[in-house]
Motif scaffolding. Structure first.
Motif, PDB file in Angstrom:
ATOM      1  N   ALA A  86       0.829  -1.206   0.000  1.00 54.12           N
ATOM      2  CA  ALA A  86       0.000   0.000   0.000  1.00 54.12           C
ATOM      3  C   ALA A  86       0.861   1.253   0.000  1.00 54.12           C
ATOM      4  O   ALA A  86       0.498   2.268  -0.608  1.00 54.12           O
ATOM      5  N   PHE A  87       2.006   1.184   0.670  1.00 52.70           N
ATOM      6  CA  PHE A  87       2.937   2.310   0.678  1.00 52.70           C
ATOM      7  C   PHE A  87       3.444   2.611  -0.728  1.00 52.70           C
ATOM      8  O   PHE A  87       3.449   3.770  -1.171  1.00 52.70           O
ATOM      9  N   VAL A  88       3.855   1.568  -1.457  1.00 53.59           N
ATOM     10  CA  VAL A  88       4.360   1.764  -2.826  1.00 53.59           C
ATOM     11  C   VAL A  88       3.265   2.300  -3.743  1.00 53.59           C
ATOM     12  O   VAL A  88       3.499   3.211  -4.544  1.00 53.59           O
ATOM     13  N   VAL A  89       2.068   1.752  -3.631  1.00 50.63           N
ATOM     14  CA  VAL A  89       0.957   2.239  -4.459  1.00 50.63           C
ATOM     15  C   VAL A  89       0.672   3.704  -4.152  1.00 50.63           C
ATOM     16  O   VAL A  89       0.386   4.502  -5.054  1.00 50.63           O
ATOM     17  N   CYS A  90       0.770   4.078  -2.897  1.00 48.87           N
ATOM     18  CA  CYS A  90       0.564   5.485  -2.526  1.00 48.87           C
ATOM     19  C   CYS A  90       1.636   6.372  -3.147  1.00 48.87           C
ATOM     20  O   CYS A  90       1.330   7.454  -3.658  1.00 48.87           O
ATOM     21  N   LEU A  91       2.889   5.930  -3.103  1.00 45.87           N
ATOM     22  CA  LEU A  91       3.952   6.703  -3.755  1.00 45.87           C
ATOM     23  C   LEU A  91       3.652   6.901  -5.238  1.00 45.87           C
ATOM     24  O   LEU A  91       3.803   8.012  -5.778  1.00 45.87           O
ATOM     25  N   LEU A  92       3.231   5.826  -5.897  1.00 46.00           N
ATOM     26  CA  LEU A  92       2.926   5.908  -7.326  1.00 46.00           C
ATOM     27  C   LEU A  92       1.745   6.832  -7.579  1.00 46.00           C
ATOM     28  O   LEU A  92       1.740   7.607  -8.560  1.00 46.00           O
ATOM     29  N   ALA A  93       0.751   6.770  -6.715  1.00 47.07           N
ATOM     30  CA  ALA A  93      -0.425   7.635  -6.880  1.00 47.07           C
ATOM     31  C   ALA A  93      -0.041   9.104  -6.740  1.00 47.07           C
ATOM     32  O   ALA A  93      -0.504   9.959  -7.508  1.00 47.07           O
ATOM     33  N   VAL A  94       0.795   9.391  -5.755  1.00 49.19           N
ATOM     34  CA  VAL A  94       1.240  10.777  -5.575  1.00 49.19           C
ATOM     35  C   VAL A  94       2.040  11.245  -6.782  1.00 49.19           C
ATOM     36  O   VAL A  94       1.832  12.341  -7.314  1.00 49.19           O
ATOM     37  N   ALA A  95       2.980  10.398  -7.215  1.00 52.41           N
ATOM     38  CA  ALA A  95       3.904  10.789  -8.278  1.00 52.41           C
ATOM     39  C   ALA A  95       3.239  10.927  -9.640  1.00 52.41           C
ATOM     40  O   ALA A  95       3.584  11.826 -10.421  1.00 52.41           O
ATOM     41  N   PHE A  96       2.244  10.056  -9.924  1.00 47.45           N
ATOM     42  CA  PHE A  96       1.717  10.003 -11.282  1.00 47.45           C
ATOM     43  C   PHE A  96       0.214  10.300 -11.392  1.00 47.45           C
ATOM     44  O   PHE A  96      -0.339  10.237 -12.484  1.00 47.45           O
ATOM     45  N   VAL A  97      -0.411  10.619 -10.266  1.00 45.99           N
ATOM     46  CA  VAL A  97      -1.822  11.033 -10.300  1.00 45.99           C
ATOM     47  C   VAL A  97      -1.997  12.385  -9.625  1.00 45.99           C
ATOM     48  O   VAL A  97      -2.406  13.371 -10.257  1.00 45.99           O
ATOM     49  N   PHE A  98      -1.668  12.449  -8.340  1.00 42.11           N
ATOM     50  CA  PHE A  98      -1.868  13.698  -7.603  1.00 42.11           C
ATOM     51  C   PHE A  98      -1.022  14.844  -8.166  1.00 42.11           C
ATOM     52  O   PHE A  98      -1.526  15.949  -8.375  1.00 42.11           O
ATOM     53  N   ALA A  99       0.261  14.579  -8.375  1.00 41.82           N
ATOM     54  CA  ALA A  99       1.149  15.648  -8.841  1.00 41.82           C
ATOM     55  C   ALA A  99       0.743  16.184 -10.214  1.00 41.82           C
ATOM     56  O   ALA A  99       0.650  17.406 -10.401  1.00 41.82           O
ATOM     57  N   PRO A 100       0.477  15.337 -11.213  1.00 37.84           N
ATOM     58  CA  PRO A 100       0.012  15.879 -12.501  1.00 37.84           C
ATOM     59  C   PRO A 100      -1.325  16.622 -12.381  1.00 37.84           C
ATOM     60  O   PRO A 100      -1.504  17.673 -13.012  1.00 37.84           O
ATOM     61  N   LEU A 101      -2.243  16.079 -11.580  1.00 31.99           N
ATOM     62  CA  LEU A 101      -3.532  16.754 -11.408  1.00 31.99           C
ATOM     63  C   LEU A 101      -3.365  18.143 -10.802  1.00 31.99           C
ATOM     64  O   LEU A 101      -4.131  19.067 -11.116  1.00 31.99           O
ATOM     65  N   SER A 102      -2.380  18.293  -9.950  1.00 29.54           N
ATOM     66  CA  SER A 102      -2.185  19.592  -9.293  1.00 29.54           C
ATOM     67  C   SER A 102      -1.883  20.702 -10.279  1.00 29.54           C
ATOM     68  O   SER A 102      -2.212  21.866 -10.043  1.00 29.54           O
ATOM     69  N   THR A 103      -1.259  20.346 -11.400  1.00 30.42           N
ATOM     70  CA  THR A 103      -0.906  21.383 -12.377  1.00 30.42           C
ATOM     71  C   THR A 103      -2.112  21.816 -13.219  1.00 30.42           C
ATOM     72  O   THR A 103      -2.071  22.865 -13.861  1.00 30.42           O
ATOM     73  N   LEU A 104      -3.173  21.015 -13.216  1.00 30.72           N
ATOM     74  CA  LEU A 104      -4.368  21.387 -13.976  1.00 30.72           C
ATOM     75  C   LEU A 104      -5.087  22.574 -13.355  1.00 30.72           C
ATOM     76  O   LEU A 104      -5.939  23.191 -13.987  1.00 30.72           O
ATOM     77  N   THR A 105      -4.746  22.890 -12.117  1.00 31.29           N
ATOM     78  CA  THR A 105      -5.347  24.051 -11.459  1.00 31.29           C
ATOM     79  C   THR A 105      -4.645  25.342 -11.864  1.00 31.29           C
ATOM     80  O   THR A 105      -5.017  26.417 -11.395  1.00 31.29           O
ATOM     81  N   GLY A 106      -3.630  25.217 -12.705  1.00 30.08           N
ATOM     82  CA  GLY A 106      -2.884  26.401 -13.129  1.00 30.08           C
ATOM     83  C   GLY A 106      -1.730  26.737 -12.213  1.00 30.08           C
ATOM     84  O   GLY A 106      -1.122  27.796 -12.334  1.00 30.08           O
ATOM     85  N   SER A 107      -1.408  25.821 -11.300  1.00 27.40           N
ATOM     86  CA  SER A 107      -0.327  26.060 -10.349  1.00 27.40           C
ATOM     87  C   SER A 107       0.842  25.138 -10.633  1.00 27.40           C
ATOM     88  O   SER A 107       0.719  23.918 -10.529  1.00 27.40           O
ATOM     89  N   GLY A 108       1.977  25.695 -11.038  1.00 26.38           N
ATOM     90  CA  GLY A 108       3.197  24.935 -11.216  1.00 26.38           C
ATOM     91  C   GLY A 108       3.241  24.124 -12.499  1.00 26.38           C
ATOM     92  O   GLY A 108       2.406  24.265 -13.396  1.00 26.38           O
TER      93      GLY A 108
END
Length: 356
Positions: A86-108
């Motif tokens: 679950a830890f590894v899946v969370c890392l992957l989710a942050v790196a390849f889901v959360f982080a890219p989604l964050s840029t769709l808000t126009g930030s970074g």
């Protein structure tokens, strides 16, 4: 009545407590992550820190129980399967889901290379890199994507320590863990007044609480479980932190309070089949980061906190159903559980509460 007689390993409220602690971490983080100021503190400790200490106390008890009825290799295999997938899946989710989604808000901005670097640097369970370049620019609290994951490394080190100590002859178990508690408490108490290296400070602030929980298991047939002692433990906990004595005084109080509450609270059904507490703990922080970029915190602290809890629950459920439960199913295919050894004239209780 003793803890061994009063605490039912098959019917207790420890899963409820862990879910409550995970939710408390969300509440604690809401203020700094939402830009509302510092975490609320109670007797020198933030709500989130109190919750983490509760996690370690419960884990110390359950992990000692687990070690007493499994061989060393099987014990470590089970612990890895419980915490690492679950830890590894969370890392992957942050790196390849959360982080890219964050840029769709126009930030970074986001680079897949940054995501890969984040995952690779943190695969060892110890968080070496907490941010992904170009993301979370201008957000409160800096660049950290999942500030809750840091405790997992120190918890696993405690797993290793208890696993090895309980490899000794049975008659030495109590002495070994007592020595570990006293030594870690002494160093942690020193660190409370003097500066230790960060890694040492983190470990020795939490390890005594874990070992205190393990001692409660090892001496469960000698420890009286009483509502008056439980209430006293809860009341004296903040006193111990005010005295800067959490490591050697507060640790056993925290462990006792958690086991007492786990035994007496009528909430055994919470998490008995679907334990989402781990998922809540590891996913809440990145959810809260994303909600800030969506300006949910503009609605105020209460709205932001409630939204953080509600948005985390589906991810926590998915983590349990898709990752954790499947890992546990594989774990149960391991070597057959041997007859538990005797502890103080009784058979060691097998903790069937979902493991830490």
């Amino acid at each position: 009545m003793t803890l061994a007689r009063r605490f039912d390993p098959r019917k207790n409220s420890l899963n409820f407590l862990r879910l409550a602690f995970a939710t408390a971490v969300i509440v604690s983080h809401a203020r700094p992550l939402g830009g509302f100021g510092h975490d609320t503190a109670i007797a020198r400790q933030t709500i989130g820190t109190w919750a983490v200490m509760g996690f370690f106390a419960i884990s110390g008890y359950l992990i000692a129980a687990s070690r007493m009825h499994t061989g060393l290799v099987e014990f470590f295999a089970r612990r890895i399967l419980r915490i690492y997938p679950a830890f590894v899946v969370c890392l992957l989710a942050v790196a390849f889901v959360f982080a890219p989604l964050s840029t769709l808000t126009g930030s970074g901005s986001y680079s897949p290379a940054g995501g890969v670097s984040y995952v690779l640097h943190n695969l060892g369970l110890k968080i070496e890199v907490d941010g992904i370049p170009g993301t979370l620019t201008g957000a409160p609290y800096g660049s950290a994507w999942d500030g809750s994951l840091w405790t997992l490394f120190y918890e696993f080190v405690c797993y290793i320590a208890i696993g090895l100590m309980l490899t000794l002859p049975t008659r030495l178990h109590g002495r070994a863990v007592t020595c570990a508690f006293l030594a870690s408490a002494a160093i942690g108490g020193f660190g409370a007044r003097h500066q230790l290296p960060t890694t040492a400070d983190h470990f020795f602030s939490l390890a005594p609480i874990f070992f205190a929980g393990s001692l409660l298991f090892l001496y469960a047939d000698r420890i009286r479980l009483d509502w008056r002692l439980g209430c006293a433990a809860v009341v004296l906990l903040p006193v111990s932190t005010e005295l800067r004595a959490m490591q050697y005084l507060g640790a056993p109080l925290m462990a006792y309070a958690c086991l007492w509450l786990g035994a007496v609270l009528p909430l055994a059904k919470v998490g008995s089949k679907n334990d989402i507490s781990y998922g809540v703990y590891i996913y809440a922080f990145p959810v809260q980061r994303l909600l800030v970029l969506l300006h949910v915190n503009d609605g105020g602290l209460v709205v932001y906190t409630l939204a953080s809890v509600l948005a985390t629950l589906p991810l926590a459920a998915a983590s349990w159903l898709v990752v954790e439960r499947r890992a546990l199913a594989f774990k149960h295919r391991l070597h057959h559980t041997p007859t538990p050894p005797r502890i103080g004239g009784r058979r060691a209780a097998v903790a069937t509460t979902a493991p830490s």
